[in-house]
Structures are given as C-alpha cells and as structure tokens.
Design a protein around this motif. Structure first.
Motif, PDB file in Angstrom:
ATOM      1  N   LEU A 136      -9.495   5.157   3.127  1.00 40.70           N
ATOM      2  CA  LEU A 136      -9.040   4.414   1.952  1.00 40.70           C
ATOM      3  C   LEU A 136      -8.084   3.306   2.386  1.00 40.70           C
ATOM      4  O   LEU A 136      -8.199   2.153   1.955  1.00 40.70           O
ATOM      5  N   PHE A 137      -7.131   3.664   3.270  1.00 39.39           N
ATOM      6  CA  PHE A 137      -6.194   2.667   3.792  1.00 39.39           C
ATOM      7  C   PHE A 137      -6.920   1.595   4.591  1.00 39.39           C
ATOM      8  O   PHE A 137      -6.642   0.401   4.441  1.00 39.39           O
ATOM      9  N   TYR A 197       1.775   6.870  -6.631  1.00 37.60           N
ATOM     10  CA  TYR A 197       0.655   7.712  -7.072  1.00 37.60           C
ATOM     11  C   TYR A 197       0.903   9.181  -6.741  1.00 37.60           C
ATOM     12  O   TYR A 197       0.694  10.064  -7.590  1.00 37.60           O
ATOM     13  N   ARG A 198       1.362   9.436  -5.507  1.00 39.88           N
ATOM     14  CA  ARG A 198       1.647  10.825  -5.110  1.00 39.88           C
ATOM     15  C   ARG A 198       2.783  11.408  -5.933  1.00 39.88           C
ATOM     16  O   ARG A 198       2.735  12.581  -6.340  1.00 39.88           O
ATOM     17  N   LYS A 200     -15.817  12.393   0.673  1.00 35.34           N
ATOM     18  CA  LYS A 200     -14.565  13.139   0.536  1.00 35.34           C
ATOM     19  C   LYS A 200     -14.387  14.000   1.777  1.00 35.34           C
ATOM     20  O   LYS A 200     -15.344  14.515   2.339  1.00 35.34           O
ATOM     21  N   TYR A 229       0.821   3.924  -2.987  1.00 32.50           N
ATOM     22  CA  TYR A 229       0.394   5.281  -2.653  1.00 32.50           C
ATOM     23  C   TYR A 229       1.511   6.292  -2.927  1.00 32.50           C
ATOM     24  O   TYR A 229       1.253   7.387  -3.445  1.00 32.50           O
ATOM     25  N   TYR A 282       0.840  -1.209   0.000  1.00 33.25           N
ATOM     26  CA  TYR A 282       0.000   0.000   0.000  1.00 33.25           C
ATOM     27  C   TYR A 282       0.871   1.253   0.000  1.00 33.25           C
ATOM     28  O   TYR A 282       0.609   2.195  -0.766  1.00 33.25           O
ATOM     29  N   SER A 317      -8.055   9.665   3.144  1.00 37.28           N
ATOM     30  CA  SER A 317      -6.898   8.788   2.960  1.00 37.28           C
ATOM     31  C   SER A 317      -6.853   7.703   4.036  1.00 37.28           C
ATOM     32  O   SER A 317      -6.459   6.560   3.762  1.00 37.28           O
ATOM     33  N   ASN A 334     -10.302  12.985   6.223  1.00 38.76           N
ATOM     34  CA  ASN A 334      -9.932  11.631   6.617  1.00 38.76           C
ATOM     35  C   ASN A 334     -10.086  10.620   5.489  1.00 38.76           C
ATOM     36  O   ASN A 334     -10.051   9.414   5.731  1.00 38.76           O
TER      37      ASN A 334
END
Length: 547
Positions: free
Chosen positions: A324-325, A207-208, A316, A204, A200, A321, A319
């Motif tokens: 999502l985790f 992606y960032r 949205k 991630y 993960y 992210s 929190n």
C-alpha cells in the motif's frame, strides 16, 4: 500456513540460495560496468560543468556558500575528495553519481523479506539497466544521491518499526536519520520526500488511531492519553536522531563548520527560491511531461509497475501495508513531479524508483506461480490453484496468460535495453533525445583540440569568452587550465586577445581585421551557436602540429 514464511519465496523451486547470490552478484556487476564504461566520453552538460567548477573552487580555496540555485553541498564536498585522490577530469567528476546509482541497486537486497528473492532479483535487474537510472548515474548531478537516500530512509523506517520493541531498532533509526540528512544536504527535492512520506505517515497514523478508538470504545481524551503514553518511551531516541539529522545537515552546509549558517536560514532560502521557480514556471511543461519519457525509455517498469499496483492492492496478506505504501509512493511521486513547474528529465528517476520496485515485485510474484508450481505468493497465502492451467471466469488457459505476459515482458525488455545502450553510448549528446535536455555539443571536444593545438599554452594564451547572458558553460570548465581566459557579457574594448569566442550573431570582422583573424564555427548546445576567432599565426602552428 503463513508462519515462518515472511512473505518471501526463498523455498520455492528454481531459486536456491546459491542461485540467488550468483544472480545478485551478476546484476550488481553489470550495473557497475554499464555505469563506468566510457564514463568520460560525453561532453559535460551545462549543469555538470557548473557543479565541477564549484567543486574545484572548494578543493582549491576551501570556500563554499550555499546557493539553492545550485543545490546542496554534499555533491561538491564528496567530489572534492574524489578530485583530491583520483585527479580532476570528466570521469572522476561523475564517480559519486555512479557510486550511489550502484548502491541503490545493492539496497534492494535488504527488502528480501517484503519482495521475496525473485522480487528482489527482478527489481534489481530492471533498475540495473533502466535507461534513465543509468544515464543520470553517469551524470554529475545530485539526483542519484537523493534516489539512494530515499530508498535507504524507507528501509531504515520499515526495519525500525519492525524492531520497535527490540534493541535492533537503533541502527535502523540511525540509517533513516542520516540518509534523510544526506538527502537534505544534496538537493531541495528532499523536502518533497519528507512531505510525501510525512503525509502518508500522518494519514496512516490517524487511520490507525481512529480504528483503535472505535474498537476499544474509549473516550477521545482517554484514547489520546493511551497513544501518547505508548509513544513517550521512544521520544529520547527520536530526539537524538533529530539531533544527528541536524548535525549532518549543518556539517555540510557550513563546509565542516567553517561558514556561518543557521538551519532555519537554509530551509527558508531553499523554499523561497524553488517556490519562486515554480511560480514563474522557469522550466515549465505540461502535466504529462514525464509520461512520454517513461513510455519511450521505461516501458517495462511503467507497465509492470502499474500492474503491480493493481495486483498488490487487490491482495491481502502480511505485506499488504508495505505494498500500500509502495503504491502510494509511486503514484504520489508521479503526480507531485508532474504538478511542479520545474520539468527536467533527470527528475524522472524519482518516479522510476518506486515503479521499478513494484514492477520487480509483480514479476517475481507472477512467475513464482507459473503453471505446475504450487506455492505461496508474496502475500504469504498458499494458493492451491496458483498455477493451475485454467481460468473458469474467462475460459482462458492460465498458460496462455503466462505466454502473453512473457511475450510482452521480452518485447519491452528488448526495447528498454536498446534504449539504454542508445541513449548512453550512441546518442548521449543528441538534442532530439528526450533524456538529453540542453546537452552541450560534441563540438566542444573539437574546439578544445583546436585550442590545445595552438603554440601558446594554457599559461600564456589570452582568450576571451563573450556571452551577454553568461550562458557560456561548459567552456569555463574545459578552459580551467587557461590562466588568462576571461569572461565578458560584451566584447572587450581592446582586441588584445589571441583568441575570442563570441555568439555567431556578432559581426566581429567589423572590429577586428579579417586578414589577421581566422574563424571557427561551433555549437555550444542546441540554439547556442558560437564562433572562435583566433590569430592566424596560431592556426599555422596548429596545422603544422596536425600534419
């Protein structure tokens, strides 16, 4: 609108700080009580007795050698300390899992910023009487240690990143590194946790990096240099935390640096053994193996945890992210353990943990928006229609939705609580329970009562235990005080023992005189029937004592 709120609901009506603390204390007390009550009643499982015997050997001789078939050293060393101070019995052997089971509930309160007060309370409440969490908190295995360490690593990682540019980050880095080290020192599925979280973090981060690269319109080389430069100042503390990790791992695997081991040999043996077990499907099962367990015992956690995934991925906010985790963690755990061909009930707790947190967060968010209450939800967004008594899209009154969800919640909670009480206190040794894989029979208690009633005590009674497969556990644990107990793969040539225990298929009366030896049939565990043959003179003494 979001400033200063941090996505919690501490200012919402109906849950003051005092009420939050009282509810938290009551849940923790309940979790401790239900895990400690009648803790030694259930007969030791095969694995529990092996672990306890290893611990006893470590305590008495100081000897320990890592064998991946019996997992890591932390459980043995920590329980040896308990044995030393509190005595040696079934109850004290299970205290370490109890401690980590309750400590996991306590850890949830460190996620108040992400879950909100209601979310924390609901998560703690659901996991406090989760049938599987309770059952395996009362089970002398390593899994609740891994559960605790996994959650502690997550919390440490989140808070470290949150305080990345503050000196407050150091304790959280130590928490994450030491928790991960204890996990690796406990059981090999800690490597799965590292793999799952590492994947993960890698995805991630890529992606960032890609998003920032496109946004800043820099060359790839320049973008890589900038990202590397940003990470460089943190390398010393990352290296130090890695050193701490290795130190803790080696501390336990070398039994306080008394046994020669190398870090690479430990990892290599762990992977070699368990990859082999996966290939041969030693304890195989269908891909959906854990689904019936979750449905039968963990219906509120499975149902509302799944609802939480859908609910939070649609929202949205600050929190996003984190949820999502959390959703990734829950789904990845379910898929990973479903794929691996080592299907045993105790692994379900690693799936229940993230689903339980999601379920609690969802319920906390859902009930914070009950009709008539206007406030911010967990995503940090104030919704003026949150709680209004209508749903124009479907023509359904919002109050009807709350009534439906409340009804489902109450029904599933009653079922789960009933299952918790049943499987832990009434049917904890029943072979048809999905949770009780290869559980030893309660006949063992009666067997030990019978043997204990003989006139020859532990110092003098000669007893042979025979099993061609060496699967006579948990008998060595319960016969640990019998100094002349011996174990064989076939009956000894000379019938010089006062008593002998053999599989029920053996025709012992063909080799020992029936007029001299009486027999007592008992079940060791499902599919393992044994017979105790003993000198009738011992029976006479035993019967006199009983009368």
């Amino acid at each position: 609108m979001q400033q200063g709120h941090d996505c919690n609901i501490e200012n919402s009506p109906g849950l003051s700080e005092k009420k939050y603390k009282i509810l938290g204390f009551l849940i923790i007390f309940f979790a401790l009580l239900i895990r400690l009550f009648d803790l030694g009643e259930r007969v030791f499982h095969h694995d529990e007795s092996v672990h306890a015997s290893f611990t006893l050997k470590l305590l008495e001789t100081g000897q320990y050698k890592y064998d991946p078939a019996y997992h890591g050293p932390f459980l043995f060393h920590s329980t040896a300390v308990v044995f030393h101070f509190l005595g040696i019995n079934d109850t004290t052997a299970r205290l370490i899992p109890v401690f980590f089971g309750v400590a996991t509930i306590i850890l949830l309160f460190l996620l108040k910023k992400e879950l909100g007060e209601r979310g924390v309370i609901w998560s703690a409440f659901l996991l406090s009487f989760s049938p599987s969490m309770v059952y395996f908190s009362r089970f002398f295995r390593n899994d609740l240690i891994i559960v605790f360490c996994t959650l502690a690593t997550v919390i440490g990682g989140i808070r470290y990143l949150e305080n990345l540019h503050s000196s407050k980050r150091y304790p959280y880095l130590i928490l994450a590194a030491s928790s991960l080290a204890v996990a690796v020192s406990s059981k090999e599925n800690a490597y799965l946790v590292i793999l799952m979280f590492g994947a993960y973090a890698g995805i991630y981060s890529l992606y960032r990096f890609y998003s920032d690269w496109k946004k800043e319109k820099l060359s790839l080389k320049r973008a890589l240099f900038r990202k590397s430069s940003a990470i460089f100042p943190f390398l010393p503390e990352i290296l130090l935390s890695g050193t701490l990790f290795i130190f803790i791992v080696m501390l336990f695997y070398t039994s306080l640096f008394r046994t020669p081991e190398t870090f690479f040999s430990i990892v290599e043996r762990a992977f070699s053994h368990w990859m082999a077990m996966h290939r041969i499907e030693r304890i195989g099962g269908p891909f959906y193996f854990y689904i019936p367990i979750l449905l039968v015992y963990e219906s509120p956690i499975l149902l509302f945890g799944t609802a939480g995934i859908v609910h939070f991925l649609k929202k949205k906010g600050k929190n996003a992210s984190f949820f999502l985790f959390l959703s990734y963690w829950a789904v990845a755990s379910l898929l990973l353990y479903s794929y691996l061909q080592e299907k045993v009930p105790w692994l379900v707790v690693h799936i229940v943990l993230p689903f339980g947190i999601l379920a609690g967060a969802y319920l906390g968010d859902f009930f914070s928006g009950m009709p008539g209450i206007r406030q911010k939800n967990l995503s940090g967004i104030e919704d003026p229609n949150f709680g209004i008594d209508k749903n124009p899209a479907f023509g359904i009154k919002r109050s009807s939705v709350y009534t439906l969800v409340t009804g489902i919640l109450i029904l599933t909670l009653i079922i789960s609580l009933a299952q918790c009480v049943s499987v832990n206190f009434y049917r904890s040794m029943e072979p048809d329970e999905l949770m009780t894989y290869s559980q030893a029979s309660p006949d063992i208690r009666e067997l030990m009562e019978k043997i204990g009633g003989f006139n020859l005590g532990p110092e003098t009674l000669k007893i042979a235990v025979v099993d061609p497969e060496n699967l006579y556990w948990p008998l060595p644990w319960y016969l640990r005080d019998y100094e002349k107990a011996a174990y064989y793969t076939k009956p000894p040539a000379k019938s010089e023992y006062d008593a002998i225990i053999v599989p029920a298929t053996y025709r012992m009366y063909e080799v020992i005189p029936e007029e001299k030896y009486a027999s007592y049939n008992f079940s060791l565990r499902p599919g393992k029937e044994f017979i105790l043959y003993y000198d009738k003179k011992l029976e006479n003494t035993y019967e006199k004592r009983r009368s």
